[in-house]
Motif scaffolding. Structure first.
Motif, PDB file in Angstrom:
ATOM      1  N   ILE A   7       0.842  -1.197   0.000  1.00  0.00           N
ATOM      2  CA  ILE A   7       0.000   0.000   0.000  1.00  0.00           C
ATOM      3  C   ILE A   7       0.880   1.252   0.000  1.00  0.00           C
ATOM      4  O   ILE A   7       0.645   2.186  -0.769  1.00  0.00           O
ATOM      5  CB  ILE A   7      -0.971  -0.002   1.197  1.00  0.00           C
ATOM      6  CG1 ILE A   7      -2.020  -1.099   1.019  1.00  0.00           C
ATOM      7  CG2 ILE A   7      -1.638   1.363   1.370  1.00  0.00           C
ATOM      8  CD1 ILE A   7      -2.909  -1.326   2.231  1.00  0.00           C
ATOM      9  N   LYS A   8       1.898   1.280   0.857  1.00  0.00           N
ATOM     10  CA  LYS A   8       2.787   2.438   0.924  1.00  0.00           C
ATOM     11  C   LYS A   8       3.506   2.670  -0.406  1.00  0.00           C
ATOM     12  O   LYS A   8       3.652   3.814  -0.835  1.00  0.00           O
ATOM     13  CB  LYS A   8       3.815   2.266   2.041  1.00  0.00           C
ATOM     14  CG  LYS A   8       3.253   2.429   3.417  1.00  0.00           C
ATOM     15  CD  LYS A   8       4.396   2.340   4.413  1.00  0.00           C
ATOM     16  CE  LYS A   8       3.966   1.929   5.765  1.00  0.00           C
ATOM     17  NZ  LYS A   8       5.096   1.790   6.681  1.00  0.00           N
ATOM     18  N   TYR A  19      -8.738   3.955  -2.511  1.00  0.00           N
ATOM     19  CA  TYR A  19      -8.817   2.618  -1.915  1.00  0.00           C
ATOM     20  C   TYR A  19      -9.122   1.570  -2.983  1.00  0.00           C
ATOM     21  O   TYR A  19      -8.549   0.480  -2.975  1.00  0.00           O
ATOM     22  CB  TYR A  19      -9.912   2.556  -0.848  1.00  0.00           C
ATOM     23  CG  TYR A  19      -9.639   3.320   0.428  1.00  0.00           C
ATOM     24  CD1 TYR A  19      -8.359   3.571   0.886  1.00  0.00           C
ATOM     25  CD2 TYR A  19     -10.694   3.775   1.199  1.00  0.00           C
ATOM     26  CE1 TYR A  19      -8.129   4.259   2.065  1.00  0.00           C
ATOM     27  CE2 TYR A  19     -10.479   4.458   2.386  1.00  0.00           C
ATOM     28  CZ  TYR A  19      -9.195   4.696   2.808  1.00  0.00           C
ATOM     29  OH  TYR A  19      -8.967   5.371   3.982  1.00  0.00           O
ATOM     30  N   ILE A  20     -10.017   1.888  -3.883  1.00  0.00           N
ATOM     31  CA  ILE A  20     -10.417   0.936  -4.924  1.00  0.00           C
ATOM     32  C   ILE A  20      -9.238   0.620  -5.849  1.00  0.00           C
ATOM     33  O   ILE A  20      -8.998  -0.540  -6.184  1.00  0.00           O
ATOM     34  CB  ILE A  20     -11.625   1.468  -5.719  1.00  0.00           C
ATOM     35  CG1 ILE A  20     -12.845   1.533  -4.799  1.00  0.00           C
ATOM     36  CG2 ILE A  20     -11.915   0.608  -6.939  1.00  0.00           C
ATOM     37  CD1 ILE A  20     -14.037   2.260  -5.374  1.00  0.00           C
ATOM     38  N   GLU A  21      -8.491   1.641  -6.223  1.00  0.00           N
ATOM     39  CA  GLU A  21      -7.329   1.423  -7.096  1.00  0.00           C
ATOM     40  C   GLU A  21      -6.264   0.588  -6.385  1.00  0.00           C
ATOM     41  O   GLU A  21      -5.655  -0.296  -6.996  1.00  0.00           O
ATOM     42  CB  GLU A  21      -6.735   2.765  -7.538  1.00  0.00           C
ATOM     43  CG  GLU A  21      -7.635   3.526  -8.485  1.00  0.00           C
ATOM     44  CD  GLU A  21      -7.187   4.947  -8.731  1.00  0.00           C
ATOM     45  OE1 GLU A  21      -7.497   5.470  -9.807  1.00  0.00           O
ATOM     46  OE2 GLU A  21      -6.525   5.558  -7.851  1.00  0.00           O
ATOM     47  N   ILE A  22      -6.063   0.836  -5.094  1.00  0.00           N
ATOM     48  CA  ILE A  22      -5.106   0.034  -4.320  1.00  0.00           C
ATOM     49  C   ILE A  22      -5.571  -1.408  -4.272  1.00  0.00           C
ATOM     50  O   ILE A  22      -4.794  -2.342  -4.516  1.00  0.00           O
ATOM     51  CB  ILE A  22      -4.934   0.595  -2.896  1.00  0.00           C
ATOM     52  CG1 ILE A  22      -4.271   1.973  -2.937  1.00  0.00           C
ATOM     53  CG2 ILE A  22      -4.120  -0.365  -2.029  1.00  0.00           C
ATOM     54  CD1 ILE A  22      -4.287   2.710  -1.609  1.00  0.00           C
ATOM     55  N   ALA A  30     -11.614  -3.478  -1.086  1.00  0.00           N
ATOM     56  CA  ALA A  30     -11.466  -2.079  -0.703  1.00  0.00           C
ATOM     57  C   ALA A  30     -11.613  -1.918   0.810  1.00  0.00           C
ATOM     58  O   ALA A  30     -10.931  -1.096   1.422  1.00  0.00           O
ATOM     59  CB  ALA A  30     -12.478  -1.209  -1.439  1.00  0.00           C
ATOM     60  N   SER A  31     -12.482  -2.710   1.430  1.00  0.00           N
ATOM     61  CA  SER A  31     -12.631  -2.632   2.889  1.00  0.00           C
ATOM     62  C   SER A  31     -11.373  -3.139   3.597  1.00  0.00           C
ATOM     63  O   SER A  31     -11.011  -2.645   4.664  1.00  0.00           O
ATOM     64  CB  SER A  31     -13.871  -3.377   3.368  1.00  0.00           C
ATOM     65  OG  SER A  31     -13.799  -4.737   3.043  1.00  0.00           O
ATOM     66  N   GLY A  32     -10.695  -4.106   3.002  1.00  0.00           N
ATOM     67  CA  GLY A  32      -9.412  -4.578   3.545  1.00  0.00           C
ATOM     68  C   GLY A  32      -8.354  -3.492   3.472  1.00  0.00           C
ATOM     69  O   GLY A  32      -7.565  -3.306   4.400  1.00  0.00           O
ATOM     70  N   VAL A  33      -8.339  -2.758   2.365  1.00  0.00           N
ATOM     71  CA  VAL A  33      -7.417  -1.626   2.221  1.00  0.00           C
ATOM     72  C   VAL A  33      -7.741  -0.569   3.266  1.00  0.00           C
ATOM     73  O   VAL A  33      -6.852  -0.043   3.937  1.00  0.00           O
ATOM     74  CB  VAL A  33      -7.491  -1.027   0.793  1.00  0.00           C
ATOM     75  CG1 VAL A  33      -6.686   0.265   0.718  1.00  0.00           C
ATOM     76  CG2 VAL A  33      -7.030  -2.029  -0.245  1.00  0.00           C
TER      77      VAL A  33
END
Length: 61
Positions: A7-8, A19-22, A30-33
């Protein structure tokens, strides 16, 4: 590689990433992100500048 590290790395490459793109890039929800990001914000590893829509990420650690 750990989710936090991935993520970083994505945030360093694109400070406006969502969040969605990550989630799409690393293969989790996305909820995990959002959960991982919340933990990183609480431990001051990352910070959000500006509004949720239109702001950007800064990686501190």
């Amino acid at each position: 590689m750990k989710t936090k590290v991935r993520i970083k790395e994505l945030m360093e490459k694109d400070k406006y990433i969502t969040y969605i793109e990550i989630a799409q890039n690393i293969g989790i929800t996305a909820s995990g992100v959002e959960k991982s990001v919340r933990k990183m914000r609480e431990s001051v590893e990352i910070v959000r500048h500006g509004a949720e829509n239109g702001g950007y990420w800064e990686v501190l650690k």
